[in-house]
Design an enzyme around this catalytic site. Structure first.
Site, mmCIF file in Angstrom:
data_model
loop_
_atom_site.group_PDB
_atom_site.id
_atom_site.type_symbol
_atom_site.label_atom_id
_atom_site.label_comp_id
_atom_site.label_asym_id
_atom_site.label_seq_id
_atom_site.Cartn_x
_atom_site.Cartn_y
_atom_site.Cartn_z
ATOM 1 N N PRO A 288 0.832 -1.066 -0.059
ATOM 2 C CA PRO A 288 0.090 0.001 -0.005
ATOM 3 C C PRO A 288 0.933 1.390 0.038
ATOM 4 O O PRO A 288 1.901 1.363 0.784
ATOM 5 C CB PRO A 288 -0.770 0.042 1.265
ATOM 6 C CG PRO A 288 0.134 -0.796 2.092
ATOM 7 C CD PRO A 288 0.740 -1.872 1.360
ATOM 8 N N ARG B 253 -0.504 4.778 -1.592
ATOM 9 C CA ARG B 253 -1.834 5.661 -1.753
ATOM 10 C C ARG B 253 -2.731 5.520 -0.528
ATOM 11 O O ARG B 253 -3.167 6.611 -0.048
ATOM 12 C CB ARG B 253 -2.636 5.566 -2.976
ATOM 13 C CG ARG B 253 -3.568 6.594 -3.128
ATOM 14 C CD ARG B 253 -4.658 6.040 -4.354
ATOM 15 N NE ARG B 253 -3.859 5.598 -5.638
ATOM 16 C CZ ARG B 253 -3.759 6.106 -6.585
ATOM 17 N NH1 ARG B 253 -3.974 7.427 -6.552
ATOM 18 N NH2 ARG B 253 -2.974 5.630 -7.640
ATOM 19 N N CYS C 207 -0.162 28.523 -17.803
ATOM 20 C CA CYS C 207 -0.560 28.808 -19.243
ATOM 21 C C CYS C 207 -1.138 27.555 -19.927
ATOM 22 O O CYS C 207 -0.332 27.153 -20.793
ATOM 23 C CB CYS C 207 0.561 29.585 -19.805
ATOM 24 S SG CYS C 207 -0.034 30.424 -21.150
ATOM 25 N N GLU C 208 -2.075 27.147 -19.330
ATOM 26 C CA GLU C 208 -2.581 25.647 -19.986
ATOM 27 C C GLU C 208 -4.250 25.520 -19.914
ATOM 28 O O GLU C 208 -4.524 25.649 -18.530
ATOM 29 C CB GLU C 208 -1.870 24.496 -19.421
ATOM 30 C CG GLU C 208 -0.356 24.039 -19.679
ATOM 31 C CD GLU C 208 -0.191 23.834 -21.092
ATOM 32 O OE1 GLU C 208 -1.317 23.391 -21.988
ATOM 33 O OE2 GLU C 208 0.897 23.693 -21.696
#
Length: 466
Positions: free
Chosen positions: A319, A321, A393-394
């Protein structure tokens, strides 16, 4: 996985209404406890974690900041160790790694998975017992393997025939024996995003059971004079809620385990079922607790071993996450709020914060869903469907695609996003020359810096022309 509209999310079916699982709350000030670490709570609208008000934390360390709940992290680690008492529990360091958390893991009695020289260095610097480390990676170099052997790493998870050859040379030259597991692919298509499903055949990890490569790898390791074969390793993916995938994988891996015993005469003492246990990012997620997982997985292995007439190997799980993911949230400051008119008279509120895809790439990369809450005050306003976006800037710089936030949210407010402990800081970047946020541990009303905020000097440290 939803189908993307060629003009973007804003034009996809259902985008104006939000996803079907997202329900408009009666009070947008409330938090859903399942999504947050165990000490998170609101008092007069202010979110606190570990007894620390996030308003105070931001006043001291700034934003954005990752906030790590030490008690929650330790509690989840302990819960896995207790539930899987007959297993070795390896924390998957790729989810999040620091010398501080490595020391916590050592104190809680867990093992540790690393998958790079850098992660191994962190473990070494933290003084973690090398015998409790597993070393992953599909392209480990000879110098990396040599260092692992020199340090006494407990297990190397072998991923290719070239790696077997490298270990043969190294063990012959040094006289140091290598303890290995062979990573095998069981052909299981985990119910997860394509890029994080790792046991189907068409991917870069492991030896295929179906093709016969896995059996041949066992034979070669068995014939190698300086390598000790511990067992087989399988990992079917990430963010998995259904144990059926583990059942199929265990059946196929154990069938290979039994064949090796019968045809080669090798009794492999161990088997690793990997990790990938899911967490709750939103209210649509329903994760299992460690005790339930332990019961289900132990029954699967017991049943398959009885059917094959073989003794049960010692099991490991990984494990990552599931331990650190819910233990961390990210706090941002709102910079701008913009309402955009959409087709049919609908409007969407865009809440821009001072972070974005540089501190959480998962929404852009995996189309991941997150939740959010106003963290700095009580709002008397009703809920409004909002999209939390970053400052990069996306157009795809989105942190939370859909969430109901108070309709009066404004510049200067704090917004907190739960479930950001796994892969957010570890995958963070300097895109647009952003500075990576700090990781701040909180416990019993006190804060401590785990990773400091980057500075512009850090940013320019490798720029030889600066």
């Amino acid at each position: 996985m939803p189908t993307s509209h060629p003009s973007g999310w804003a034009h996809a079916d259902g985008a104006l209404r939000g996803p079907s699982w997202l329900r408009e709350p009666s009070d947008p000030n409330e938090i859903v406890p399942l999504l947050w670490s165990s000490t998170a709570e609101k008092t007069d609208g202010v979110l606190s974690v570990g007894g620390v008000a996030l308003t105070d934390l931001v006043a001291e360390v700034g934003s954005p900041a990752y906030v790590l709940d030490e008690a929650d992290f330790r509690g989840r680690a302990r819960a896995f160790k207790e539930a899987f008492a007959a297993y070795d529990v390896f924390f998957a360091g790729k989810a999040f790694l620091s010398t501080t958390t490595v020391r916590w893991l050592a104190e809680e009695g867990l093992h540790l998975d690393v998958c790079s020289a850098g992660e191994l260095t962190v473990a070494e610097r933290a003084g973690f017992p090398m015998a409790r480390i597993g070393y992953h990676g599909n392209n480990k170099t000879e110098p990396e393997l040599a260092r692992a052997l020199e340090l006494g790493v407990g297990r190397i998870i072998v991923d290719s025939f070239h790696e077997i050859e490298r270990l043969e040379r190294l063990t012959t030259d040094t006289g140091v024996r290598a303890r290995v597991m062979l990573r095998v692919t069981a052909g299981v298509e985990a119910h997860t995003h394509e890029y994080i499903a790792t046991a189907h055949e068409d991917q870069k990890f492991g030896f295929s059971i179906t093709s016969g490569d896995a059996f041949e790898a066992v034979r070669r390791v068995h014939d190698a004079a300086g390598i000790d074969l511990l067992g087989l390793h399988s990992h079917i993916g990430s963010q998995i809620f259904d144990s059926s995938g583990f059942e199929v994988a265990a059946r196929r891996v154990l069938a290979l385990h039994a064949r090796v015993s019968e045809e080669i005469g090798v009794e492999m003492p161990e088997m690793d079922l990997g990790g990938g246990f899911g967490i709750a990012y939103t209210t649509q997620d329903d994760p299992s607790d460690p005790a339930q997982l332990a019961t289900e997985m132990s029954k699967i292995v017991e049943h398959e071993c009885k059917a094959l007439g073989i003794p049960e190997p010692r099991l490991s799980i990984e494990p990552g996450r599931a331990i650190v993911g819910p233990a961390m949230c990210t706090v941002y400051t709102v910079g701008t709020v913009k309402e955009v008119a959409l087709d049919g008279g609908a409007r969407r509120t865009y809440v821009s914060v001072d972070g974005g895809m540089s501190d959480n790439i998962r929404t852009a990369l995996y189309d991941a869903d997150y939740s959010a809450t106003l963290a700095s005050r009580v709002s008397p306003a009703g809920p409004a469907l909002a999209r939390v976006v970053g400052k990069h800037c996306e157009a795809g710089d989105i942190v939370v695609k859909d969430e109901f936030l108070p309709s009066d949210i404004a510049p200067g407010d704090l917004v907190a996003v739960p479930g950001t402990g796994a892969y957010c800081r570890s995958m963070a970047s300097n895109y647009n020359h952003a500075l990576r946020p700090p990781v701040i541990a909180v416990r019993d009303g006190k804060i401590s810096v785990v990773l400091r905020r980057e500075t512009e000097d850090d940013l320019l440290a490798t720029d030889v022309g600066a």
